[in-house]
Design a protein around this motif. Structure first.
Motif, PDB file in Angstrom:
ATOM      1  N   VAL A 120      -1.292  12.199  -1.870  1.00 33.58           N
ATOM      2  CA  VAL A 120       0.029  12.368  -1.255  1.00 33.58           C
ATOM      3  C   VAL A 120       0.008  11.592   0.052  1.00 33.58           C
ATOM      4  CG1 VAL A 120       1.636  14.022  -0.206  1.00 33.58           C
ATOM      5  CG2 VAL A 120       0.377  14.654  -2.274  1.00 33.58           C
ATOM      6  N   GLU A 175       4.845   9.984   6.054  1.00 34.36           N
ATOM      7  CA  GLU A 175       5.513   8.980   6.873  1.00 34.36           C
ATOM      8  C   GLU A 175       4.535   8.542   7.974  1.00 34.36           C
ATOM      9  OE1 GLU A 175       8.756   6.801   6.344  1.00 34.36           O
ATOM     10  OE2 GLU A 175       7.440   6.902   8.082  1.00 34.36           O
ATOM     11  N   ARG A 176       5.031   7.676   8.867  1.00 36.78           N
ATOM     12  CA  ARG A 176       4.155   7.123   9.883  1.00 36.78           C
ATOM     13  C   ARG A 176       3.978   8.068  11.060  1.00 36.78           C
ATOM     14  NH1 ARG A 176       6.224   2.643   7.132  1.00 36.78           N
ATOM     15  NH2 ARG A 176       4.953   0.781   7.264  1.00 36.78           N
ATOM     16  N   TYR A 177       2.740   8.439  11.320  1.00 39.28           N
ATOM     17  CA  TYR A 177       2.383   9.292  12.463  1.00 39.28           C
ATOM     18  C   TYR A 177       1.152   8.709  13.122  1.00 39.28           C
ATOM     19  CZ  TYR A 177       5.623  12.523  10.240  1.00 39.28           C
ATOM     20  OH  TYR A 177       6.741  13.080   9.677  1.00 39.28           O
ATOM     21  N   GLN A 220       0.468   5.967   8.520  1.00 39.39           N
ATOM     22  CA  GLN A 220       0.655   6.990   7.499  1.00 39.39           C
ATOM     23  C   GLN A 220      -0.664   7.726   7.271  1.00 39.39           C
ATOM     24  OE1 GLN A 220       2.218   3.779   4.916  1.00 39.39           O
ATOM     25  NE2 GLN A 220       3.693   5.294   4.247  1.00 39.39           N
ATOM     26  N   ILE A 279      -3.398  11.932   1.995  1.00 42.79           N
ATOM     27  CA  ILE A 279      -3.965  13.261   1.742  1.00 42.79           C
ATOM     28  C   ILE A 279      -4.592  13.283   0.367  1.00 42.79           C
ATOM     29  CG2 ILE A 279      -3.462  15.734   1.581  1.00 42.79           C
ATOM     30  CD1 ILE A 279      -0.913  15.200   3.243  1.00 42.79           C
ATOM     31  N   VAL A 336      -2.660  19.683  -0.476  1.00 41.93           N
ATOM     32  CA  VAL A 336      -1.913  19.556   0.770  1.00 41.93           C
ATOM     33  C   VAL A 336      -2.137  20.788   1.642  1.00 41.93           C
ATOM     34  CG1 VAL A 336       0.398  19.387   1.790  1.00 41.93           C
ATOM     35  CG2 VAL A 336      -0.192  17.997  -0.202  1.00 41.93           C
ATOM     36  N   ARG A 356       4.126  19.802   9.954  1.00 45.87           N
ATOM     37  CA  ARG A 356       5.489  19.314  10.164  1.00 45.87           C
ATOM     38  C   ARG A 356       5.643  17.855   9.755  1.00 45.87           C
ATOM     39  NH1 ARG A 356       8.258  20.955  15.737  1.00 45.87           N
ATOM     40  NH2 ARG A 356       6.790  19.382  16.465  1.00 45.87           N
ATOM     41  N   CYS A 357       4.586  17.209   9.320  1.00 46.25           N
ATOM     42  CA  CYS A 357       4.679  15.804   8.920  1.00 46.25           C
ATOM     43  C   CYS A 357       5.408  15.686   7.593  1.00 46.25           C
ATOM     44  CB  CYS A 357       3.291  15.178   8.808  1.00 46.25           C
ATOM     45  SG  CYS A 357       2.460  15.027  10.388  1.00 46.25           S
ATOM     46  N   VAL A 358       6.199  14.638   7.473  1.00 42.14           N
ATOM     47  CA  VAL A 358       7.004  14.441   6.271  1.00 42.14           C
ATOM     48  C   VAL A 358       6.170  13.733   5.211  1.00 42.14           C
ATOM     49  CG1 VAL A 358       9.032  13.247   5.366  1.00 42.14           C
ATOM     50  CG2 VAL A 358       9.120  14.312   7.620  1.00 42.14           C
ATOM     51  N   THR A 359       6.099  14.319   4.021  1.00 43.80           N
ATOM     52  CA  THR A 359       5.434  13.664   2.900  1.00 43.80           C
ATOM     53  C   THR A 359       6.476  12.876   2.123  1.00 43.80           C
ATOM     54  OG1 THR A 359       5.773  15.573   1.455  1.00 43.80           O
ATOM     55  CG2 THR A 359       3.718  15.495   2.693  1.00 43.80           C
ATOM     56  N   THR A 360       6.098  11.693   1.661  1.00 46.74           N
ATOM     57  CA  THR A 360       7.094  10.863   0.985  1.00 46.74           C
ATOM     58  C   THR A 360       6.763  10.555  -0.471  1.00 46.74           C
ATOM     59  OG1 THR A 360       6.003   8.880   1.819  1.00 46.74           O
ATOM     60  CG2 THR A 360       7.851   9.710   3.096  1.00 46.74           C
ATOM     61  N   ARG A 361       5.491  10.573  -0.848  1.00 44.65           N
ATOM     62  CA  ARG A 361       5.140  10.174  -2.222  1.00 44.65           C
ATOM     63  C   ARG A 361       3.943  10.938  -2.727  1.00 44.65           C
ATOM     64  NH1 ARG A 361       2.836   5.049  -3.216  1.00 44.65           N
ATOM     65  NH2 ARG A 361       3.362   5.118  -5.394  1.00 44.65           N
ATOM     66  N   THR A 362       3.936  11.157  -4.020  1.00 46.13           N
ATOM     67  CA  THR A 362       2.763  11.684  -4.709  1.00 46.13           C
ATOM     68  C   THR A 362       2.436  10.723  -5.847  1.00 46.13           C
ATOM     69  OG1 THR A 362       3.708  13.900  -4.407  1.00 46.13           O
ATOM     70  CG2 THR A 362       1.814  13.700  -5.882  1.00 46.13           C
ATOM     71  N   TRP A 363       1.166  10.491  -6.095  1.00 46.22           N
ATOM     72  CA  TRP A 363       0.820   9.750  -7.300  1.00 46.22           C
ATOM     73  C   TRP A 363      -0.531  10.202  -7.816  1.00 46.22           C
ATOM     74  CZ3 TRP A 363       0.561   7.720  -2.442  1.00 46.22           C
ATOM     75  CH2 TRP A 363      -0.625   7.067  -2.047  1.00 46.22           C
TER      76      TRP A 363
END
Lengths: 380, 86, 421
Positions: free
Chosen positions: A223, A226-228, A264, A267, A289, A301-308
């Motif tokens: 997973v 976003e950019r942190y 990014q 995870i 996660v 609080r970080c935004v997750t954008t994709r799972t693969w």
């Protein structure tokens, strides 16, 4: 083909391992043809985390990963920006005081392999990685571990191989391998190519061409957020990771976090044997996660954008197959690297080069002998 | 119809906006065109207005990556713009 | 800990189709929940701050919805779904909504095709400009160029003028002939009254020129857009401007259908005349099944809601649906993006905005998967919703695979996605 005459070696598969082998063989002056059925890095190479990490699951693994990391380091000045090479190092984290002895043992083992480390106590760990949760006992810092972008690296290795005379044919599927001959299917129809030797580097698909090869797909989830930038500074792994990587049955997750140069956070990690089912298993992904958030609460609080998902090519004893498959004259295998394909692509290529082009193998190849006795593969 | 005014903080300065205004609209009204930067550092602002393109992200009350076109201003809200991470 | 809810019917999307579906399902006796991402109901076409500003049809439907027994989950995004269950995030909270029937009414989004300068700040979509104005954007005195296609152009131009903007011109990329043919199809349909609306809108922005067969070739500016170059085949010219509203029509938001395993035709979720998708228990209605306008969305929503609620739609409703589907086909033909719109990119034109991937970084023969792996195009925050749709239109590439999270969600919320898949 550009050059006239038959190739000395056909490398089957243009993932990172095939690409590295092709380049080494071309450097050794051999005429190399690479056959890739889809596009470079289309398989496991593009699914994984891209870590280059020294691991000591076994002495053989330690030797191969240490060698390989050194070889990546030597390549570093030549790698273009598309490889996104970075050196965040790794922190092997001890959850409790009872794990600190593992940290110290690891330090000793790595030192014997010439790998620089530093034992951090709780205070030093918190300073090194402020967003880790309090209450951890310490960690082993391996400062020279790296991360890169595998599809970029595979492409560069291939470009360099071709610059040194290798030929790359894409959209060509090898359908059969015999001594000195390779049958292929391309858009233009079926062909038979003669060659000196074959290096099979098709990862999870290796057993399709060579029945009996002990390679099975071991599914993983990843997973990405976003950019942190600066959330974490090092690759973070829990010491229990190796236990997860060992177990050949059941599903397991192990804490593994990676800062990418983009900022990014990647995870990971999970392992299960479910054949080729690439669908996202929500329970496993969520568990992964959740574990990550336990170690790094700021991740919540970080935004997750994709799972693969992806499939690691796994062998029963967790060591790759590198060497001659003596049931087939002229066939060499370079497959079964599990979660260390990126790391050990360089070491694998160096071993393959020694085997095919002569020279001293840089590490003892015996533990990687594809013909070695293996524990039985458990059914998925 | 005039709406009640509320106070938000934009990049540290007070800004009076009509209740019901989206954060994106409020920022544009205040003359902000550079909501965030793309990976190459170029300035970006809202495009689709409906939460799809993700270009309008800003930091709201300390939390980055908030889609400003989907969020209404609230009294006391702190908005920060111009970063890479929204 | 996730909250759990259950209902007979869950409707996703609070625009015309979703509202009609929720009202119909609820009236049929089904316990109904309507889930909408926005802070207020209405979707895109009926976006508002005050209901008084909406057309009568919209106000009436909203009142009927309020009066119905349907429950409304506002500001809730779907992040994951399987037949029988939706996982939502509302605020920071995770909600598991189980429903025997799901009606997807997620509408459409604008097709944003790249052109030089399209990433400059203050270049919005056409619907994007309208959404921003409705959300409080002050356009008084601002010079605006509007260039797009389809029925949406007119109300947007009228809205801008009504709010005090100086609309410099409105450019429709379809030819005058295509427009005329569509006008005839409109007259012959149940939506013939829309022609009157069209005239009314045109009068509302009569001080602006209306060009057909005209499109934006490039936008220029330093920190924001300052001027555009317009082209009409015969000539090109520049217009200084403060804001630009431009898009190339609409594409269905079929992602939730894709996640649920529904068959799609391009981006659109495939449905039969009962609005059933290929997955039992999953329905779809409105623009997400193919762009067809508000009237069709209302009819399809009603059909979906009735069928999901266990009732049979009446003959008149189905007849209306058939006629409006024919109109939708005429609309698609009339407003298909012309080939010039597909050929505006220069080597340096950004294709993937999220990851800053330039046109010259892509090879036409790759396909979306290879492009993603080599360049990261489509891997960014919007997960290919903008560039994926553009590359599908420009090169015929496959649309991106949809996996959770369907909308971005926090790691804390993700950790609660813990059902067996």
């Amino acid at each position: 083909m550009t050059g006239a005459g038959r190739p000395d070696v056909v490398v089957v598969g243009a993932g990172i391992v095939g690409a590295a082998c092709a380049r080494e063989l071309a450097l050794a002056g051999l005429r190399v043809l690479i056959c890739e059925s889809a596009f470079p890095g289309a398989g496991t190479t593009s699914a994984g985390m891209g870590h280059i990490v020294v691991m000591d699951d076994s002495p053989a693994q330690l030797a191969l990963t240490a060698l390989s990391r050194r070889l990546w380091q030597e390549l570093e000045p030549e790698l273009p920006p598309s490889c996104e090479d970075s050196r965040p190092g790794t922190l092997w984290i001890a959850g409790g005081p009872d794990e600190m002895h593992m940290v110290r043992e690891k330090a000793v083992a790595y030192a014997e392999a010439g790998v620089r480390t530093e034992v951090l106590d709780a205070t030093a760990l918190a300073a090194a990685e402020p967003n880790l949760r309090p209450g951890l006992s310490g960690a082993l810092l391996v400062p020279d571990d790296r991360v890169l972008y595998p599809p970029g690296a595979a492409r560069w290795l291939l470009e360099d191989a071709c610059a040194r005379g290798a030929d790359l044919r894409v959209g060509v599927r090898v359908t059969a391998i015999e001594g000195g001959r390779v049958s292929v299917e391309a858009g233009s129809g079926a062909e038979v190519l003669t060659c000196g030797a074959v290096v099979l580097a098709t990862g999870v698909d290796a057993a399709q061409l060579v029945p009996g090869l002990p390679v099975v797909p071991r599914k993983g989830h990843l997973v990405i957020t976003e950019r942190y930038p600066g959330l974490i500074r090092h690759q973070l792994v829990e010491l229990g990771y190796l236990h997860s990587a060992h177990a050949m049955s059941g599903a397991s997750t192990a804490f593994n976090l990676q800062p990418r140069p983009t900022g990014q956070v990647l995870i990971g990690s999970s392992r299960e044997l479910v054949g080729r089912d690439g669908s996202v298993n929500r329970r496993i992904a969520a568990d992964m996660v959740r574990r990550a958030v336990e170690f790094v609460p700021a991740l919540a609080r970080c935004v997750t954008t994709r799972t693969w998902t992806g499939f690691r090519p796994a062998t029963p004893d967790s060591l790759p197959l590198i060497g001659a498959w003596r049931n087939f004259p002229g066939l060499y295998v370079a497959a079964g690297h599990e979660g260390l394909g990126i790391t050990t692509a360089t070491g694998t290529a160096a071993l393959i080069r020694a085997m095919l082009a002569g020279g001293n193998p840089p590490v003892d190849p015996a533990p990687f002998d594809p013909m070695r006795a293996m524990p039985a593969l458990e059914a998925a | 119809m005039s709406r009640p005014l509320i106070m938000v903080r934009l990049n540290g300065a007070d800004l009076r906006v009509e209740e019901g205004t989206s954060v994106a609209a409020a920022l544009l009204n205040a003359g902000v065109a550079h909501f965030r930067s793309s990976p190459d550092g170029t300035p970006r602002g809202p495009v689709c207005g409906m939460g799809t393109c993700q270009e309008c992200r800003v930091t709201i009350d300390g939390v980055p990556h908030q889609r400003s076109c989907m969020i209404e201003c609230a009294a006391g809200m702190r908005v920060e713009t111009g970063g890479l991470d929204g | 800990m996730a909250e759990t809810l259950s209902a007979d019917v869950a409707v996703v999307g609070g625009g015309p189709a979703g509202l009609a579906a929720a009202i119909a399902a609820s009236a049929a006796g089904a316990s109904t929940v309507l889930v909408d991402e926005g802070s207020r109901i209405g979707g895109q076409v009926w976006r508002h701050r005050d209901r008084a500003s909406l057309p009568r049809t919209a106000r009436e439907l909203l009142e009927r919805f309020d009066a119905s027994a349907a429950r409304h989950l506002s500001g809730a995004s779907v992040v994951d779904a399987r037949p029988g269950e939706l996982v939502l995030v509302q605020g920071g909270d995770v909600i598991r909504l189980s429903a025997r029937r799901i009606v997807i009414a997620t509408g459409a989004r604008e097709l944003l095709l790249p052109f030089p300068g399209w990433t400059l700040p203050n270049v919005f979509g056409v619907g994007g400009l309208q959404a921003l104005i409705k959300a409080g954007l002050d356009v008084r005195g601002r010079r605006i160029v509007i260039a797009g296609t389809g029925p949406l152009l007119l109300p947007v131009a009228a809205t801008a003028v009504r709010h005090g903007a100086h609309v410099v011109l409105v450019a429709e990329q379809a030819s005058r002939g295509a427009l005329a043919r569509f006008g005839l199809a409109l007259l012959a349909s149940p939506s013939g009254g829309k022609l009157v609306d069209a005239v009314r809108y045109r009068l509302a922005f009569r001080q602006a020129a209306f060009h057909t067969g005209t499109w934006i070739a490039r936008a220029e500016g330093t920190d924001r857009v300052r001027q555009v170059t317009l082209a009409s085949g015969r000539r090109t010219w520049h217009e200084p401007c403060d804001l630009v509203a431009t898009a190339c029509g609409l594409i269905p938001n079929g992602e939730l259908g894709a996640l649920l395993g529904c068959a799609r035709a391009g981006a659109a979720i495939v449905v039969n005349e009962r609005q059933e998708t290929s997955v039992p228990g999953v329905f779809a209605a409105g623009e997400c099944t193919g762009v067809g306008g508000e009237d069709l969305a209302l009819v399809e929503g009603a059909v979906a809601g009735l069928v999901a609620g266990g009732r049979k739609p009446g003959r008149a409703l189905m007849a209306g649906r058939r006629q409006l589907r024919r109109l939708a086909a005429a609309m698609t033909r009339a407003f298909a993006p012309r080939r010039e719109l597909l050929a505006r990119c220069e080597p340096g034109t950004i294709i993937c905005r999220c990851e800053d991937v330039r046109c010259d970084a892509l090879r036409g023969e790759w396909g979306s998967r290879q492009a993603r792996l080599v360049t990261r195009a489509g891997m960014g925050a919007c997960q290919g919703r903008v560039c994926g749709a553009a590359l599908h239109a420009l090169l015929g590439w496959d649309l991106p695979v949809v996996r959770p999270p369907v909308s971005p969600m926090s790691a804390a919320a993700y950790a609660e996605l813990n059902a067996e898949s």
